[in-house]
Design a protein around this motif. Structure first.
Motif, PDB file in Angstrom:
ATOM      1  N   HIS A 207      -0.043   6.777  -9.064  1.00 26.68           N
ATOM      2  CA  HIS A 207      -0.553   7.210  -7.759  1.00 26.68           C
ATOM      3  C   HIS A 207      -2.047   7.513  -7.845  1.00 26.68           C
ATOM      4  O   HIS A 207      -2.834   7.081  -6.991  1.00 26.68           O
ATOM      5  CB  HIS A 207       0.209   8.449  -7.289  1.00 26.68           C
ATOM      6  CG  HIS A 207      -0.504   9.226  -6.231  1.00 26.68           C
ATOM      7  ND1 HIS A 207      -0.638   8.782  -4.932  1.00 26.68           N
ATOM      8  CD2 HIS A 207      -1.166  10.415  -6.285  1.00 26.68           C
ATOM      9  CE1 HIS A 207      -1.334   9.661  -4.225  1.00 26.68           C
ATOM     10  NE2 HIS A 207      -1.669  10.655  -5.024  1.00 26.68           N
ATOM     11  N   GLU A 208      -2.455   8.245  -8.870  1.00 24.07           N
ATOM     12  CA  GLU A 208      -3.873   8.601  -9.014  1.00 24.07           C
ATOM     13  C   GLU A 208      -4.729   7.363  -9.261  1.00 24.07           C
ATOM     14  O   GLU A 208      -5.826   7.229  -8.685  1.00 24.07           O
ATOM     15  CB  GLU A 208      -4.025   9.591 -10.172  1.00 24.07           C
ATOM     16  CG  GLU A 208      -3.411  10.957  -9.869  1.00 24.07           C
ATOM     17  CD  GLU A 208      -3.403  11.876 -11.082  1.00 24.07           C
ATOM     18  OE1 GLU A 208      -3.848  11.414 -12.171  1.00 24.07           O
ATOM     19  OE2 GLU A 208      -2.953  13.032 -10.959  1.00 24.07           O
ATOM     20  N   ASP A 209      -4.253   6.434 -10.093  1.00 26.52           N
ATOM     21  CA  ASP A 209      -5.014   5.207 -10.370  1.00 26.52           C
ATOM     22  C   ASP A 209      -5.193   4.377  -9.101  1.00 26.52           C
ATOM     23  O   ASP A 209      -6.253   3.792  -8.870  1.00 26.52           O
ATOM     24  CB  ASP A 209      -4.309   4.367 -11.438  1.00 26.52           C
ATOM     25  CG  ASP A 209      -4.447   4.956 -12.831  1.00 26.52           C
ATOM     26  OD1 ASP A 209      -5.300   5.847 -13.013  1.00 26.52           O
ATOM     27  OD2 ASP A 209      -3.692   4.535 -13.737  1.00 26.52           O
ATOM     28  N   PHE A 210      -4.150   4.347  -8.284  1.00 27.98           N
ATOM     29  CA  PHE A 210      -4.233   3.566  -7.050  1.00 27.98           C
ATOM     30  C   PHE A 210      -5.151   4.251  -6.047  1.00 27.98           C
ATOM     31  O   PHE A 210      -6.010   3.605  -5.426  1.00 27.98           O
ATOM     32  CB  PHE A 210      -2.841   3.381  -6.450  1.00 27.98           C
ATOM     33  CG  PHE A 210      -2.823   2.542  -5.198  1.00 27.98           C
ATOM     34  CD1 PHE A 210      -2.950   1.162  -5.271  1.00 27.98           C
ATOM     35  CD2 PHE A 210      -2.692   3.120  -3.950  1.00 27.98           C
ATOM     36  CE1 PHE A 210      -2.942   0.377  -4.117  1.00 27.98           C
ATOM     37  CE2 PHE A 210      -2.681   2.356  -2.794  1.00 27.98           C
ATOM     38  CZ  PHE A 210      -2.811   0.974  -2.884  1.00 27.98           C
ATOM     39  N   ALA A 211      -4.976   5.562  -5.868  1.00 24.98           N
ATOM     40  CA  ALA A 211      -5.756   6.295  -4.872  1.00 24.98           C
ATOM     41  C   ALA A 211      -7.236   6.351  -5.229  1.00 24.98           C
ATOM     42  O   ALA A 211      -8.099   6.223  -4.357  1.00 24.98           O
ATOM     43  CB  ALA A 211      -5.196   7.707  -4.719  1.00 24.98           C
ATOM     44  N   LEU A 212      -7.536   6.513  -6.511  1.00 23.73           N
ATOM     45  CA  LEU A 212      -8.923   6.708  -6.919  1.00 23.73           C
ATOM     46  C   LEU A 212      -9.630   5.411  -7.294  1.00 23.73           C
ATOM     47  O   LEU A 212     -10.841   5.290  -7.111  1.00 23.73           O
ATOM     48  CB  LEU A 212      -8.978   7.676  -8.107  1.00 23.73           C
ATOM     49  CG  LEU A 212      -8.432   9.092  -7.841  1.00 23.73           C
ATOM     50  CD1 LEU A 212      -8.448   9.903  -9.127  1.00 23.73           C
ATOM     51  CD2 LEU A 212      -9.223   9.791  -6.749  1.00 23.73           C
ATOM     52  N   LYS A 213      -8.874   4.430  -7.830  1.00 27.11           N
ATOM     53  CA  LYS A 213      -9.508   3.219  -8.351  1.00 27.11           C
ATOM     54  C   LYS A 213      -8.936   1.930  -7.746  1.00 27.11           C
ATOM     55  O   LYS A 213      -9.337   0.834  -8.135  1.00 27.11           O
ATOM     56  CB  LYS A 213      -9.345   3.150  -9.869  1.00 27.11           C
ATOM     57  CG  LYS A 213      -9.810   4.396 -10.613  1.00 27.11           C
ATOM     58  CD  LYS A 213      -9.439   4.282 -12.091  1.00 27.11           C
ATOM     59  CE  LYS A 213      -9.664   5.596 -12.831  1.00 27.11           C
ATOM     60  NZ  LYS A 213      -9.168   5.522 -14.238  1.00 27.11           N
ATOM     61  N   SER A 214      -8.003   2.053  -6.805  1.00 28.74           N
ATOM     62  CA  SER A 214      -7.349   0.888  -6.179  1.00 28.74           C
ATOM     63  C   SER A 214      -6.653   0.004  -7.212  1.00 28.74           C
ATOM     64  O   SER A 214      -6.568  -1.223  -7.051  1.00 28.74           O
ATOM     65  CB  SER A 214      -8.358   0.058  -5.376  1.00 28.74           C
ATOM     66  OG  SER A 214      -8.987   0.828  -4.382  1.00 28.74           O
TER      67      SER A 214
ATOM     68  N   ARG B 209       0.835  -1.211   0.000  1.00 29.15           N
ATOM     69  CA  ARG B 209       0.000   0.000   0.000  1.00 29.15           C
ATOM     70  C   ARG B 209       0.867   1.257   0.000  1.00 29.15           C
ATOM     71  O   ARG B 209       0.559   2.236  -0.688  1.00 29.15           O
ATOM     72  CB  ARG B 209      -0.944   0.006   1.211  1.00 29.15           C
ATOM     73  CG  ARG B 209      -2.023  -1.057   1.177  1.00 29.15           C
ATOM     74  CD  ARG B 209      -3.126  -0.751   2.181  1.00 29.15           C
ATOM     75  NE  ARG B 209      -2.662  -0.672   3.551  1.00 29.15           N
ATOM     76  CZ  ARG B 209      -2.545  -1.706   4.378  1.00 29.15           C
ATOM     77  NH1 ARG B 209      -2.857  -2.927   3.950  1.00 29.15           N
ATOM     78  NH2 ARG B 209      -2.132  -1.550   5.626  1.00 29.15           N
ATOM     79  N   PHE B 210       1.944   1.223   0.743  1.00 32.16           N
ATOM     80  CA  PHE B 210       2.823   2.387   0.813  1.00 32.16           C
ATOM     81  C   PHE B 210       3.443   2.695  -0.548  1.00 32.16           C
ATOM     82  O   PHE B 210       3.332   3.819  -1.054  1.00 32.16           O
ATOM     83  CB  PHE B 210       3.921   2.148   1.852  1.00 32.16           C
ATOM     84  CG  PHE B 210       5.001   3.195   1.859  1.00 32.16           C
ATOM     85  CD1 PHE B 210       4.771   4.434   2.428  1.00 32.16           C
ATOM     86  CD2 PHE B 210       6.241   2.940   1.294  1.00 32.16           C
ATOM     87  CE1 PHE B 210       5.759   5.411   2.428  1.00 32.16           C
ATOM     88  CE2 PHE B 210       7.235   3.908   1.284  1.00 32.16           C
ATOM     89  CZ  PHE B 210       6.995   5.141   1.858  1.00 32.16           C
TER      90      PHE B 210
END
Length: 430
Positions: A402-409, A358-359
């Motif tokens: 980063h955006e794909d992970f934060a917004l869409k996991s 996750r980090f």
């Protein structure tokens, strides 16, 4: 010479004022609640440093039970007046004047935040407040209602320790011993055994270490990262830290490997520095060694064996999970199960189970490759049966990932890792 004399006089005056505050603090006979009330009053504007010093003196002498009562006091007595806030919010809904806004804002802030701000006056006060939060986090486990107070600590500490105040320093063999001792003590990933082990991580030309410091805590590293400069992306920390390895000239390196990141201050738990640290170190290394092609980690997989213990009855891969936990699985099966864990095992909110995943994924990295028998230390075998993973930091892609992970996991993974997540098992069901 003039500059040196000025610095000398500044140090002398600072020491005298600090001693004066502490002496006044110890001579004040009021209990800690009365001192806090005074600090929040007009008296606190006039004699804030002395009152804050007295409060710290009282606090340091408290038992755990007394500290619990102190936190209960600031949690309950210095909380928001919800009824007054509701009235002011209603008034502000129809009256957007600056005066109405100021009144609403003041009522919306717990008085304990102002207490903490006023406490942060004497020399060394920031360290004292960070240490207070260590106590609070311990007491919070059996007193969950104190989470309100913890939120205020976090709110203020995040502002006091934001990136604008942090100082990046290189740690090397010439760094003062008092700081090197703390690097040894705070190393949380790969234990430093002795001074020879520390020297192997700091002195050779292909080794680097960087740490963030705060001006209010100049001798206390907040977080540090250890870096190896290599010619290839490594698959074993055991080899990376080997006593018998031949050092590489830094100018010949093609890869920078972040093999250990350690947070140092328990009182700053939940205040993230790692993302900022990695990005700044990448920038520093890129300037110093423009020939570097890849920036990767060699990271532990701390949740792997815990997850495997929940999978032993699974019809498809339970037999492999049991084999790995019994330390009789083939490297092929360790690769395959570790890849399934990192790419497919999720929490209820859709995020990966593994905290290190996750980090790094949250920082915009990509799961690159997975290795068996990569960490044969006792801790490495206990948490992941020796498996480790490379996370790749491609600076041209980190923001998008980063955006794909934060917004869409979205879990970004390179072809080698994706292939491993669907690979066939060598172990057959018994």
């Amino acid at each position: 010479m003039t500059a040196q004399r000025n610095r000398f006089m500044t140090d002398i005056l600072s020491t005298l004022f600090d001693r004066s505050d502490r002496l006044r603090g110890k001579s004040d006979g009021r209990d800690i609640r009365a001192l806090c009330d005074a600090l929040l009053s007009t008296e606190g504007v006039i004699s804030g440093q002395a009152l804050a010093a007295a409060i710290f003196d009282r606090y340091r002498a408290m038992s755990d039970e007394e500290k619990r009562e102190f936190f209960k006091y600031i949690n309950d007595d210095l909380d928001i007046d919800a009824q007054a806030l509701a009235k002011l919010a209603t008034a502000y809904a129809s009256d957007h004047t600056p005066d109405a806004f100021v009144a609403l804002s003041k009522a919306a802030e717990p008085e304990r935040q102002e207490l903490l701000r006023r406490l942060n006056q004497p020399v060394g006060a920031t360290s004292e407040i960070v240490a207070m939060r260590v106590d609070l986090l311990r007491i919070l486990k059996s007193n969950p209602e104190l989470a309100r107070t913890d939120q205020d600590f976090v709110h203020l500490l995040r502002s006091w320790f934001n990136r604008g105040f942090l100082v990046l320093k290189a740690i090397n063999w010439d760094t003062p011993a008092r700081i090197l001792d703390k690097i040894v003590a705070y190393e949380a990933v790969h234990q430093i055994d002795d001074l020879d082990d520390l020297r192997r991580r700091l002195y050779p030309p292909d080794r680097r270490c960087f740490a963030f410091f705060h001006p209010a805590m100049p001798d206390e590293p907040l977080i540090f990262v250890e870096v190896a400069l290599t010619q290839e992306i490594p698959g074993s920390v055991t080899q990376l830290l080997s006593e018998g390895r031949t050092p590489l000239e830094a100018e010949d390196a093609k890869v920078a490997v972040f093999y250990s990141i350690s947070n140092c201050q328990k009182g700053l738990s939940g205040i993230s520095f790692g993302n900022q640290l990695i990005k700044q170190v990448v920038a520093e290394l890129s300037l110093a060694f423009p020939q570097l092609q890849d920036f990767v980690t060699l990271s532990p997989i701390p949740g792997l064996n815990r997850w495997l213990a929940t999978q032993t009855d699974d019809a498809e891969h339970g037999h492999v999970a049991r084999a790995i936990l019994d330390h009789r699985a083939s490297p092929q099966d360790v690769h395959a199960m570790a890849a399934r864990y990192l790419l497919l095992a999720k929490r209820d909110d859709g995020m990966p189970l593994d905290p290190v995943a996750r980090f790094h994924l949250g920082n915009g990295a990509q799961i690159y490759d997975i290795h068996a028998d990569a960490d044969t230390s006792a801790n490495g075998l206990k948490q992941s049966s020796g498996a480790m993973v490379n996370y790749l930091y491609d600076l041209s892609q980190t923001q998008r990932r980063h955006e794909d992970f934060a917004l869409k996991s979205v879990v970004s993974a390179a072809k080698p890792a994706r292939a491993l997540s669907t690979a066939k098992f060598k172990e057959t069901p018994s």
